[in-house]
Each structure stands twice: as C-alpha cells, then as structure tokens.
Design an enzyme around this catalytic site. Structure first.
Site, PDB file in Angstrom:
ATOM      1  N   SER A 123       1.851  13.520  11.145  1.00  0.00           N
ATOM      2  CA  SER A 123       1.298  12.329  10.498  1.00  0.00           C
ATOM      3  C   SER A 123       0.033  11.913  11.242  1.00  0.00           C
ATOM      4  CB  SER A 123       2.324  11.201  10.569  1.00  0.00           C
ATOM      5  OG  SER A 123       1.706   9.965  10.279  1.00  0.00           O
ATOM      6  N   SER A 124      -0.847  11.213  10.534  1.00  0.00           N
ATOM      7  CA  SER A 124      -2.102  10.762  11.170  1.00  0.00           C
ATOM      8  C   SER A 124      -1.853   9.731  12.275  1.00  0.00           C
ATOM      9  CB  SER A 124      -3.043  10.173  10.123  1.00  0.00           C
ATOM     10  OG  SER A 124      -2.418   9.120   9.437  1.00  0.00           O
ATOM     11  N   CYS A 125      -0.624   9.176  12.350  1.00  0.00           N
ATOM     12  CA  CYS A 125      -0.362   8.181  13.402  1.00  0.00           C
ATOM     13  C   CYS A 125      -0.184   8.825  14.780  1.00  0.00           C
ATOM     14  CB  CYS A 125       0.845   7.333  13.048  1.00  0.00           C
ATOM     15  SG  CYS A 125       2.372   8.234  13.173  1.00  0.00           S
ATOM     16  N   TYR A 152       7.785   6.968  16.592  1.00  0.00           N
ATOM     17  CA  TYR A 152       7.621   7.977  15.530  1.00  0.00           C
ATOM     18  C   TYR A 152       6.507   8.956  15.910  1.00  0.00           C
ATOM     19  CZ  TYR A 152       6.261   9.386  10.700  1.00  0.00           C
ATOM     20  OH  TYR A 152       5.929  10.057   9.547  1.00  0.00           O
ATOM     21  N   LYS A 156       6.598  13.055  16.546  1.00  0.00           N
ATOM     22  CA  LYS A 156       5.740  13.987  15.790  1.00  0.00           C
ATOM     23  C   LYS A 156       4.880  14.830  16.743  1.00  0.00           C
ATOM     24  CE  LYS A 156       6.806  13.040  11.509  1.00  0.00           C
ATOM     25  NZ  LYS A 156       7.335  14.093  10.628  1.00  0.00           N
ATOM     26  N   HIS A 195       5.892   2.005   2.670  1.00  0.00           N
ATOM     27  CA  HIS A 195       4.480   1.930   3.047  1.00  0.00           C
ATOM     28  C   HIS A 195       3.777   0.941   2.121  1.00  0.00           C
ATOM     29  CE1 HIS A 195       5.461   5.943   4.842  1.00  0.00           C
ATOM     30  NE2 HIS A 195       4.735   5.437   5.813  1.00  0.00           N
TER      31      HIS A 195
HETATM   32  N1  LIG Z   1       4.778   9.098   3.263  1.00  0.00           N
HETATM   33  C1  LIG Z   1       3.667   9.143   3.971  1.00  0.00           C
HETATM   34  O1  LIG Z   1       2.746   8.308   3.788  1.00  0.00           O
HETATM   35  C2  LIG Z   1       3.471  10.202   5.012  1.00  0.00           C
HETATM   36  C3  LIG Z   1       4.436  11.158   5.298  1.00  0.00           C
HETATM   37  N2  LIG Z   1       4.194  12.118   6.256  1.00  0.00           N
HETATM   38  C4  LIG Z   1       5.203  13.103   6.612  1.00  0.00           C
HETATM   39  O2  LIG Z   1       5.634  13.831   5.490  1.00  0.00           O
HETATM   40  C5  LIG Z   1       7.021  14.189   5.642  1.00  0.00           C
HETATM   41  C6  LIG Z   1       7.794  13.711   4.434  1.00  0.00           C
HETATM   42  O3  LIG Z   1       7.648  12.315   4.282  1.00  0.00           O
HETATM   43  P1  LIG Z   1       8.088  11.561   2.951  1.00  0.00           P
HETATM   44  O4  LIG Z   1       8.323  12.544   1.873  1.00  0.00           O
HETATM   45  O5  LIG Z   1       7.130  10.466   2.757  1.00  0.00           O
HETATM   46  O6  LIG Z   1       9.461  10.922   3.393  1.00  0.00           O
HETATM   47  P2  LIG Z   1      10.720  10.526   2.489  1.00  0.00           P
HETATM   48  O7  LIG Z   1      11.447   9.471   3.224  1.00  0.00           O
HETATM   49  O8  LIG Z   1      10.275  10.248   1.093  1.00  0.00           O
HETATM   50  O9  LIG Z   1      11.579  11.862   2.451  1.00  0.00           O
HETATM   51  C7  LIG Z   1      12.181  12.353   3.613  1.00  0.00           C
HETATM   52  C8  LIG Z   1      13.219  13.365   3.211  1.00  0.00           C
HETATM   53  O10 LIG Z   1      13.877  13.807   4.398  1.00  0.00           O
HETATM   54  C9  LIG Z   1      15.264  13.819   4.167  1.00  0.00           C
HETATM   55  N3  LIG Z   1      16.003  13.606   5.382  1.00  0.00           N
HETATM   56  C10 LIG Z   1      15.832  12.595   6.299  1.00  0.00           C
HETATM   57  N4  LIG Z   1      16.717  12.725   7.282  1.00  0.00           N
HETATM   58  C11 LIG Z   1      17.481  13.807   7.000  1.00  0.00           C
HETATM   59  C12 LIG Z   1      18.558  14.433   7.632  1.00  0.00           C
HETATM   60  N5  LIG Z   1      19.059  13.964   8.777  1.00  0.00           N
HETATM   61  N6  LIG Z   1      19.090  15.522   7.055  1.00  0.00           N
HETATM   62  C13 LIG Z   1      18.612  16.009   5.903  1.00  0.00           C
HETATM   63  N7  LIG Z   1      17.579  15.469   5.242  1.00  0.00           N
HETATM   64  C14 LIG Z   1      17.031  14.369   5.796  1.00  0.00           C
HETATM   65  C15 LIG Z   1      15.513  12.688   3.188  1.00  0.00           C
HETATM   66  O11 LIG Z   1      16.747  12.884   2.557  1.00  0.00           O
HETATM   67  P3  LIG Z   1      17.439  11.763   1.650  1.00  0.00           P
HETATM   68  O12 LIG Z   1      16.716  11.871   0.338  1.00  0.00           O
HETATM   69  O13 LIG Z   1      18.843  12.146   1.595  1.00  0.00           O
HETATM   70  O14 LIG Z   1      17.193  10.452   2.357  1.00  0.00           O
HETATM   71  C16 LIG Z   1      14.303  12.841   2.283  1.00  0.00           C
HETATM   72  O15 LIG Z   1      14.556  13.798   1.278  1.00  0.00           O
HETATM   73  C17 LIG Z   1       7.494  13.553   6.941  1.00  0.00           C
HETATM   74  O16 LIG Z   1       7.433  14.493   7.973  1.00  0.00           O
HETATM   75  C18 LIG Z   1       6.467  12.477   7.195  1.00  0.00           C
HETATM   76  O17 LIG Z   1       6.310  12.225   8.550  1.00  0.00           O
HETATM   77  C19 LIG Z   1       3.025  12.142   6.962  1.00  0.00           C
HETATM   78  C20 LIG Z   1       2.049  11.218   6.720  1.00  0.00           C
HETATM   79  C21 LIG Z   1       2.192  10.175   5.738  1.00  0.00           C
HETATM   80  C1  LIG Z   2       1.741   6.772   7.159  1.00  0.00           C
HETATM   81  C2  LIG Z   2       1.846   5.843   8.327  1.00  0.00           C
HETATM   82  O1  LIG Z   2       2.461   4.623   7.924  1.00  0.00           O
HETATM   83  C3  LIG Z   2       2.695   3.671   8.936  1.00  0.00           C
HETATM   84  O2  LIG Z   2       1.509   3.082   9.363  1.00  0.00           O
HETATM   85  P1  LIG Z   2       0.664   2.058   8.530  1.00  0.00           P
HETATM   86  O3  LIG Z   2      -0.406   2.765   7.812  1.00  0.00           O
HETATM   87  O4  LIG Z   2       0.229   0.960   9.430  1.00  0.00           O
HETATM   88  O5  LIG Z   2       1.799   1.508   7.532  1.00  0.00           O
HETATM   89  P2  LIG Z   2       1.921   0.723   6.181  1.00  0.00           P
HETATM   90  O6  LIG Z   2       1.594   1.561   5.023  1.00  0.00           O
HETATM   91  O7  LIG Z   2       3.288   0.110   6.197  1.00  0.00           O
HETATM   92  O8  LIG Z   2       0.885  -0.515   6.312  1.00  0.00           O
HETATM   93  C4  LIG Z   2      -0.506  -0.363   6.191  1.00  0.00           C
HETATM   94  C5  LIG Z   2      -1.187  -1.700   6.250  1.00  0.00           C
HETATM   95  O9  LIG Z   2      -0.866  -2.440   5.067  1.00  0.00           O
HETATM   96  C6  LIG Z   2      -0.475  -3.768   5.412  1.00  0.00           C
HETATM   97  N1  LIG Z   2       0.370  -4.349   4.357  1.00  0.00           N
HETATM   98  C7  LIG Z   2       0.041  -5.408   3.577  1.00  0.00           C
HETATM   99  N2  LIG Z   2       1.060  -5.740   2.767  1.00  0.00           N
HETATM  100  C8  LIG Z   2       2.057  -4.829   3.030  1.00  0.00           C
HETATM  101  C9  LIG Z   2       3.342  -4.667   2.467  1.00  0.00           C
HETATM  102  O10 LIG Z   2       3.795  -5.405   1.599  1.00  0.00           O
HETATM  103  N3  LIG Z   2       4.075  -3.618   2.960  1.00  0.00           N
HETATM  104  C10 LIG Z   2       3.585  -2.776   3.929  1.00  0.00           C
HETATM  105  N4  LIG Z   2       4.361  -1.743   4.342  1.00  0.00           N
HETATM  106  N5  LIG Z   2       2.363  -2.938   4.480  1.00  0.00           N
HETATM  107  C11 LIG Z   2       1.605  -3.952   4.029  1.00  0.00           C
HETATM  108  C12 LIG Z   2       0.186  -3.605   6.764  1.00  0.00           C
HETATM  109  O11 LIG Z   2       0.253  -4.831   7.471  1.00  0.00           O
HETATM  110  C13 LIG Z   2      -0.773  -2.584   7.417  1.00  0.00           C
HETATM  111  O12 LIG Z   2      -1.908  -3.246   7.923  1.00  0.00           O
HETATM  112  C14 LIG Z   2       3.263   4.181  10.209  1.00  0.00           C
HETATM  113  O13 LIG Z   2       4.309   3.313  10.551  1.00  0.00           O
HETATM  114  C15 LIG Z   2       3.529   5.599  10.234  1.00  0.00           C
HETATM  115  O14 LIG Z   2       4.797   5.806   9.704  1.00  0.00           O
HETATM  116  C16 LIG Z   2       2.585   6.447   9.465  1.00  0.00           C
HETATM  117  O15 LIG Z   2       2.415   7.590   9.759  1.00  0.00           O
END
Ligand SMILES: NC(=O)C1=CN([C@@H]2O[C@H](COP(=O)(O)OP(=O)(O)OC[C@H]3O[C@@H](n4cnc5c(N)ncnc54)[C@H](OP(=O)(O)O)[C@@H]3O)[C@@H](O)[C@H]2O)C=CC1
Ligand SMILES: C[C@H]1O[C@H](OP(=O)(O)OP(=O)(O)OC[C@H]2O[C@@H](n3cnc4c(=O)[nH]c(N)nc43)[C@H](O)[C@@H]2O)[C@@H](O)[C@@H](O)C1=O
Length: 327
Positions: A123-125, A152, A156, A195
């Site tokens: 992830s970009s974090c 987190y 990563k 998010h």
């Molecule tokens: N969403 C985003 O903005 C970003 C995501 N990523 C990365 O992309 C990847 C996918 O993220 P995303 O699709 O958003 O996440 P989701 O939460 O949507 O999906 C995660 C998946 O992982 C499965 N999972 C979690 N824990 C377990 C476990 N113990 N055993 C088996 N399966 C498990 C979940 O299963 P179940 O459905 O049963 O919960 C789910 O299908 C991650 O590595 C994340 O860090 C990176 C940058 C940004």
């Molecule tokens: C993908 C990335 O996602 C996470 O980082 P993040 O970008 O900071 O997360 P975010 O999407 O939740 O928030 C982005 C911004 O948005 C603002 N904001 C406003 N109003 C709402 C609101 O209602 N909900 C949320 N969630 N945020 C809000 C919030 O305050 C922040 O300034 C990491 O934890 C990490 O997991 C990671 O890798």
C-alpha cells in the site's frame, strides 16, 4: 532501499505469466480480489479461490497444505486486514498481526509448495509521512511513518522485505506492487471502517434520501489523496505478472491527486446532494499528501483508463444496485 543484489533471480529464465495459467487469488471476495478474479477470468486464466470460512490464511499449516495440493502457477496475495483511517487507528493490533500472519503463511507457504510466481500487494502508506511528492519507490524506509496507520504500514513493509528475501536467497520470481487509495465495486461502505470514497458516497446518498441540510465529514478536508479505480489496479497487476520481475516494489497509481474537499464536492455532485458540507476537525487528517510516482509502472506500458468522476459514478450506480439487492 538497498540496491538489488545480483543473485540467482537474475540468472534463470523467468516463469512469467503465460496464457491459460492457474492463479490463486487470495482475498477473492474483497475489493481488489474480486476485480482480479473478473480480469483474470476475462483474460482466459483459471482462477482458484478459497473463502475465509474454508481456509483462514493466517494459519500457516493449512495454507501451505492447500498450496501444495492445488499447485497454482501463480499466487496473488490480495487478502489482508484492510480499513480506513479510523479502523487503522483504533485496531492497530489486528492490522499488524493479521497482516504479518497472512503474509508469513501465504508467501512462505507458496515457496514451500514450489510456486514460482507471486504478486504481493502492499500500500502507498508504507512511505514516510513527509516523503517527497510524487513518491518514488526509493523513498521506502527513509523517514518516520504516518502514526494513524503505522502498524499496518510496518506489516506491509515486512511483506516487501519477505518477497525480496525469497528473491535474493532462493531466486523466487516474487514481486510487490504498492497501490494508491483504491475504490470501485465491492468496496466496504461501512461508515466506521471504510476508506473515504465509499464513506462519502454513502453519506451524501443518505443525506439526500433523508432530506438532510448538511453532511459532516472527517478532518479538515485539506489532505490530498490519489484515487485509482480497482479495475485499473487489476489491469496493472496483470501487466506486472506478465512483464515485471524486479527486486523493487512498483507503485500503482494514476499520477494525479486532489484534496479531500475537492473529492467531497465531486461525490456531492454525482449523488445530487444539494446541502452543505461540515468538517469535523476532531477527526484525524492522516498523512498530508500521498501521490505516487508511477514512472516505473508507466515504463512497463501501463496507463489507467477510468477517469475519477466516471469511476465514482459507476461505483455509486453499483452500490445502489447492490444495496437494493440486499434490501
Ligand atoms: N482498498 C484500498 O484502498 C487499498 C488496498 N490495498 C491492498 O490491496 C489488498 C486488498 O485490499 P482490499 O481488497 O481493499 O481489501 P478487502 O477488505 O476488500 O478484502 C480483503 C480480503 O481478504 C480476505 N481476508 C482477510 N483476512 C483473511 C484471512 N485471515 N483469511 C482469509 N481471507 C482473509 C477477506 O475475506 P472476507 O471477505 O472473508 O472478509 C477479503 O476477501 C490488501 O493487501 C490491501 O492492503 C492497497 C492500497 C489501497
Ligand atoms: C489506502 C490507505 O487508507 C488509509 O489511509 P487514508 O488515506 O488516510 O484513509 P481514508 O481513506 O480513511 O481517509 C482519507 C482522508 O479522508 C478523510 N475523510 C473525510 N471524511 C471521511 C469519512 O467519512 N471516512 C473516512 N474513512 N475518511 C474520511 C480522512 O480524515 C482522511 O483525511 C490507511 O489507513 C491505509 O489503510 C491505506 O493504505
């Protein structure tokens, strides 16, 4: 990051993704995993999946046994404990431990099972809070992390080093991608754990539905974020599996960012809400800016296709449909 150490990974012919491969998508029900399943299946690959109910990927022995038995050509690790700023800051233990355990089980299990190709999603974090913008891959481990998602991010970073270590020690053709903030169909719309983008869609939609005069959002609205549609991410992952075999992670983004305030105005317009936006500055802003340098990905010939406003409109339409289906 330390420069790539020449080793067995540079010597042998690389088993990159071939047509009709069998690919295990870990996390296939999630935002990213479901997009990968759609994309890989459309490209003619055979996709293997296991639900968390059948296989908890934190558990090393059954995970390795599954990989030995099924012997996919490649593994994409899209299973993780994932959440927005609030989930990350209130549950750091799960974000650290679940992710470390999943990575240890899947990456080590894949190697033990003789699987030659693996893509790990970070992830970009992972980058320092005050990294230069746009952030090059070389910024990794050059400064302190953003506190709201440090646990987190450290998990990563351990995943990246694990992948690099299998490359260096065993010549494994394992790679890492670092996506920016993602959104799209299959996202998490829970207001406490999601998010920002799905949260905004839901908040504006419900305010319009209820005739509310204002919507309260978190933080100051001034942080800048970059958003990539998950179908573009899936296409980038396929490109990497097909053509990238390097030691360094590859950033995956669109190359443009905007403020959360600008994002809120766009989502407000898409949903048709006409009231005011109020900012709750007692909630965290998180990192001030997180724009990825995507030149490494661009040099592989990848360009994202879905403009942000279109992607938001499509995601809103998907959520309305999914919402109606589940009542
Ligand atoms: N969403 C985003 O903005 C970003 C995501 N990523 C990365 O992309 C990847 C996918 O993220 P995303 O699709 O958003 O996440 P989701 O939460 O949507 O999906 C995660 C998946 O992982 C499965 N999972 C979690 N824990 C377990 C476990 N113990 N055993 C088996 N399966 C498990 C979940 O299963 P179940 O459905 O049963 O919960 C789910 O299908 C991650 O590595 C994340 O860090 C990176 C940058 C940004
Ligand atoms: C993908 C990335 O996602 C996470 O980082 P993040 O970008 O900071 O997360 P975010 O999407 O939740 O928030 C982005 C911004 O948005 C603002 N904001 C406003 N109003 C709402 C609101 O209602 N909900 C949320 N969630 N945020 C809000 C919030 O305050 C922040 O300034 C990491 O934890 C990490 O997991 C990671 O890798």
């Amino acid at each position: 990051m330390t420069p790539a150490i020449p080793g067995p990974s540079q010597e042998s012919v690389r088993p990159l993704l071939r047509p009709g491969s069998r690919i295990f998508v870990a996390g296939h029900r999630g935002l990213v995993g479901s997009a990968l399943v759609r994309r890989l299946a459309a490209d003619g690959h055979e996709v293997l999946t296991r639900g968390r109910d059948e296989l908890d990927l934190r558990d090393a022995a059954p995970t390795e046994a599954f990989l030995r038995e099924s012997r996919p050509d490649a593994v994409v690790l899209a299973a993780a404990k994932v959440g927005g700023i609030m989930a990350n800051s209130t549950h750091p233990v799960q974000f650290l431990e679940d992710n470390l355990r999943i990575q240890l089980a899947v990456i080590a299990g894949a190697h033990a099972a003789g699987i030659r190709r693996l893509l790990f999603l970070g992830s970009s974090c992972i980058y320092p809070k005050h990294a230069p913008q746009p952030i090059p891959e070389s910024a990794l481990l050059t400064g302190p992390l953003e506190p709201t998602n440090e646990a987190y991010a450290l998990a990563k970073i351990a995943g990246i080093v694990q992948v690099q270590s299998y490359r260096r020690q065993h010549g494994a053709s394992y790679i890492s991608a670092m996506p920016t903030n993602l959104y799209g169909p299959g996202d998490n719309f829970d207001l406490e754990t999601s998010h920002v983008l799905p949260a905004l869609i839901r908040r504006f939609h419900e305010a319009k539905r209820d005739g509310a005069g204002e919507v309260t959002l978190w933080g100051s609205g001034s942080p800048r974020r970059e958003f990539l549609h998950v179908d573009d991410l899936a296409a980038a992952c396929v490109r990497l599996l097909e053509s990238y075999d390097g030691d360094e992670p590859v950033n995956v983004g669109c190359g443009e960012d905007l403020t959360i305030r600008e994002l809120a105005e766009t989502v407000k317009e898409v949903t048709g809400f006409r009231g005011a936006i109020v900012w709750d500055t007692s909630k965290p802003d998180g990192t001030p800016r997180k724009l990825l340098d995507v030149s490494r990905l661009s040099s592989l010939g990848f360009t994202p296709r879905i403009p942000l406003r279109d992607g938001i409109a499509r995601t809103y339409a998907w959520w309305l449909g999914a919402h109606a289906t589940v009542g």
